[in-house]
Write a protein that holds these residues in place. Structure first.
Motif, PDB file in Angstrom:
ATOM      1  N   ASN A  56     -78.953  44.192 -26.523  1.00 22.66           N
ATOM      2  CA  ASN A  56     -79.072  43.718 -25.152  1.00 22.66           C
ATOM      3  C   ASN A  56     -80.436  44.102 -24.601  1.00 22.66           C
ATOM      4  N   ARG A  57     -81.162  43.093 -24.186  1.00 22.54           N
ATOM      5  CA  ARG A  57     -82.493  43.366 -23.632  1.00 22.54           C
ATOM      6  C   ARG A  57     -82.352  43.912 -22.212  1.00 22.54           C
ATOM      7  N   GLY A  58     -83.206  44.854 -21.869  1.00 27.58           N
ATOM      8  CA  GLY A  58     -83.153  45.410 -20.531  1.00 27.58           C
ATOM      9  C   GLY A  58     -83.876  46.737 -20.477  1.00 27.58           C
ATOM     10  N   ASN A  59     -83.781  47.373 -19.328  1.00 31.00           N
ATOM     11  CA  ASN A  59     -84.427  48.653 -19.111  1.00 31.00           C
ATOM     12  C   ASN A  59     -83.380  49.747 -18.976  1.00 31.00           C
ATOM     13  N   LEU A  60     -83.738  50.940 -19.438  1.00 29.76           N
ATOM     14  CA  LEU A  60     -82.831  52.074 -19.304  1.00 29.76           C
ATOM     15  C   LEU A  60     -82.857  52.550 -17.857  1.00 29.76           C
ATOM     16  N   ASP A  61     -81.668  52.792 -17.321  1.00 34.12           N
ATOM     17  CA  ASP A  61     -81.503  53.251 -15.939  1.00 34.12           C
ATOM     18  C   ASP A  61     -81.891  54.739 -15.869  1.00 34.12           C
ATOM     19  N   LEU A  62     -83.213  54.994 -15.714  1.00 33.83           N
ATOM     20  CA  LEU A  62     -83.694  56.384 -15.751  1.00 33.83           C
ATOM     21  C   LEU A  62     -83.170  57.238 -14.594  1.00 33.83           C
ATOM     22  N   PRO A  63     -83.166  56.753 -13.326  1.00 29.25           N
ATOM     23  CA  PRO A  63     -82.570  57.579 -12.265  1.00 29.25           C
ATOM     24  C   PRO A  63     -81.095  57.901 -12.543  1.00 29.25           C
ATOM     25  N   GLY A  64     -80.356  56.919 -13.040  1.00 26.79           N
ATOM     26  CA  GLY A  64     -78.964  57.177 -13.398  1.00 26.79           C
ATOM     27  C   GLY A  64     -78.844  58.158 -14.544  1.00 26.79           C
ATOM     28  N   ALA A  65     -79.773  58.045 -15.528  1.00 23.85           N
ATOM     29  CA  ALA A  65     -79.733  58.957 -16.673  1.00 23.85           C
ATOM     30  C   ALA A  65     -79.978  60.398 -16.236  1.00 23.85           C
ATOM     31  N   VAL A  66     -80.961  60.598 -15.340  1.00 28.44           N
ATOM     32  CA  VAL A  66     -81.289  61.954 -14.886  1.00 28.44           C
ATOM     33  C   VAL A  66     -80.137  62.551 -14.088  1.00 28.44           C
ATOM     34  N   THR A  67     -79.593  61.785 -13.133  1.00 23.85           N
ATOM     35  CA  THR A  67     -78.515  62.327 -12.293  1.00 23.85           C
ATOM     36  C   THR A  67     -77.230  62.527 -13.076  1.00 23.85           C
TER      37      THR A  67
END
Length: 451
Positions: A183-194
């Motif tokens: 699946n193409r897309g971007n990793l949810d970095l704010p969600g990953a950190v929290t």
């Protein structure tokens, strides 16, 4: 070959949560851990593994599940080899951190690859039931294997045993496992950190509460910080276009209830492994090997019941199967509240082992199937990450709560040291029965499905 490879990885990851328990006294003697720091041999792995599972699941969806699976398994194997050669406490703890990183990368992708490889409903049901049985039986098998290896060789063999299996699994995965559509897309970095910070803080808070008490300032800071971060994580997931945790996973009532019970079940069941292994060794003088084999009836029954789930689940549906399993599990825990210093293995330990084996096999095995069988392929990694996060956090949370109850019950209890120890354990088992009752209440919410 694909199924064997994925099941091998799952067994390695689950075994590592319990296989070290039996070896802890010898690790303490060799590497000069203090009594308070020794628990971190287990807890540091749990902390890293549990905190990064959601991130590992979503990263597999976006960057390739086969790639994450092979990379995580490779890191886990190398870390196991390094840990086996540890000559200091710091070295071993660093290796355990690396093991947790590898397990968090490989674990969710294992379940996602299984779901996307076996697309025919009956084959997927059988594969998921075997996967669940391997996960549940792995806790007890870890105690047996840890006892065997520690007794016959040394505690280092508990880590070295991962190396040949890890090498074989990586080789077979590289040859036989196919990469699903990415699946193409971007990793949810704010969600990953929290999410990572929140889960890690909550897990750390409960681990610290078990050793320092609920009044400890750092315990309270960790718990409140974790709750705040998890609240921020939910707010982020509601607004982001490509969330780390798709909240639509909880839209299905059966799947949401299965997730909750994947937290409550290990919460109740972990008390049996932790307290009974101490009861057998400290009260009855069992060795490491005998203690491991005492759990054999439960391990065999859990795996046997998982083989029957593909026949039982289509015939009866998830609700009767899960309710029956939860009642049996609660019955086994209730019998353990009758333990005394003089209780023998037969019947007051053997019968609960049988009931718990039957109950865990019926109560847990359907949950994997309920959660993963209807998940869209694009969300399979995230769904697997949530499932394993609930299981890991539930086990850690439950153990911290029960150890705190144990400590409170033994603080001013009268009697000999063994009587005080058993009194604390039976108090913890009472709390486990209450948690199992909550799991029963949640299982009542499963709706009936067409056969």
């Amino acid at each position: 070959m694909v199924l064997a490879t994925l099941l091998t990885c799952q067994l390695m990851i689950i075994l590592d949560a319990t296989v070290m328990n039996v070896a802890l006294p010898r690790i303490q003697a060799d590497l000069h851990f203090s009594a308070t720091s020794l628990s971190w041999v287990i807890n540091i792995y749990t902390l890293v593994f549990g905190g990064l599972l959601l991130l590992g699941g979503r990263a597999g969806d976006l960057f390739g599940r086969r790639r994450l699976f092979i990379g995580g398994l490779t890191l886990f194997t190398i870390a196991s080899l390094a840990g086996g050669f540890a000559d200091s406490a710091t070295w071993l703890l660093a290796a355990r951190v690396a093991q947790g990183l590898g397990a968090a990368a490989a674990g969710p992708s294992t379940l996602a690859l299984l779901t996307t490889t076996f697309t025919e409903p009956r084959a997927r049901l059988r594969a998921l039931a075997l996967f669940s049985g391997m996960a549940s039986a792995g806790f007890a098998v870890g105690l047996i294997l840890g006892g065997l290896l520690t007794e016959w060789f040394s505690w280092r063999s508990v880590l070295f045993i991962n190396v040949p299996f890890g090498i074989a699994a990586v080789a077979f995965a590289a040859r036989y496992v196919r990469e699903p559509e990415r699946n193409r897309g971007n990793l949810d970095l704010p969600g990953a950190v929290t999410a990572t910070g929140g889960i890690a803080a909550v897990v750390y808070g409960f681990i610290r509460a078990a050793s320092n008490g609920w009044g400890d300032s750092w315990t309270l800071v960790a718990l409140f910080a974790g709750i705040g971060l998890l609240g921020a994580f939910i707010a982020i997931e509601v607004r982001t276009e490509q969330p780390l945790l798709p909240l639509r996973l909880f839209a299905d009532r059966n799947r949401a209830a299965a997730y909750v019970n994947f937290c409550l079940g290990p919460m109740a069941g972990m008390s049996m492994f932790f307290f009974l292994s101490q009861y057998l060794q400290d009260v009855h003088g069992y060795g490491a090997l005998a203690t491991g084999f005492a759990f054999l009836p439960m391990a065999v029954l859990v795996f046997t019941m998982s083989r029957l789930i593909p026949r039982l689940l289509p015939r009866f549906g998830p609700k009767p199967v899960a309710l029956t399993g939860t009642v049996l599990m609660a019955g086994g825990l209730a019998l353990l509240t009758r333990l005394s210093v003089d209780s023998g293995y037969f019947p007051l330990l053997f019968v609960p082992m049988v009931l718990m084996g039957l109950g865990m096999g019926l109560a847990f095995s359907p949950l994997n199937v309920i959660i993963m069988s209807t998940v869209p392929p694009k969300d399979a990694g995230a769904a697997g990450g949530v499932l394993q996060t609930m299981q890991q956090v539930g086990a850690t949370l439950g153990l911290a709560i029960l150890v705190t109850i144990f400590g409170t019950a033994t603080r001013n209890a009268p009697g000999s040291p063994h009587q005080v120890l058993v009194h604390g354990m039976t108090s913890a088992f009472f709390a486990s029965v209450v948690i199992a009752a909550l799991a029963f209440a949640v299982a009542l919410t499963f709706r009936k499905v067409a056969r």
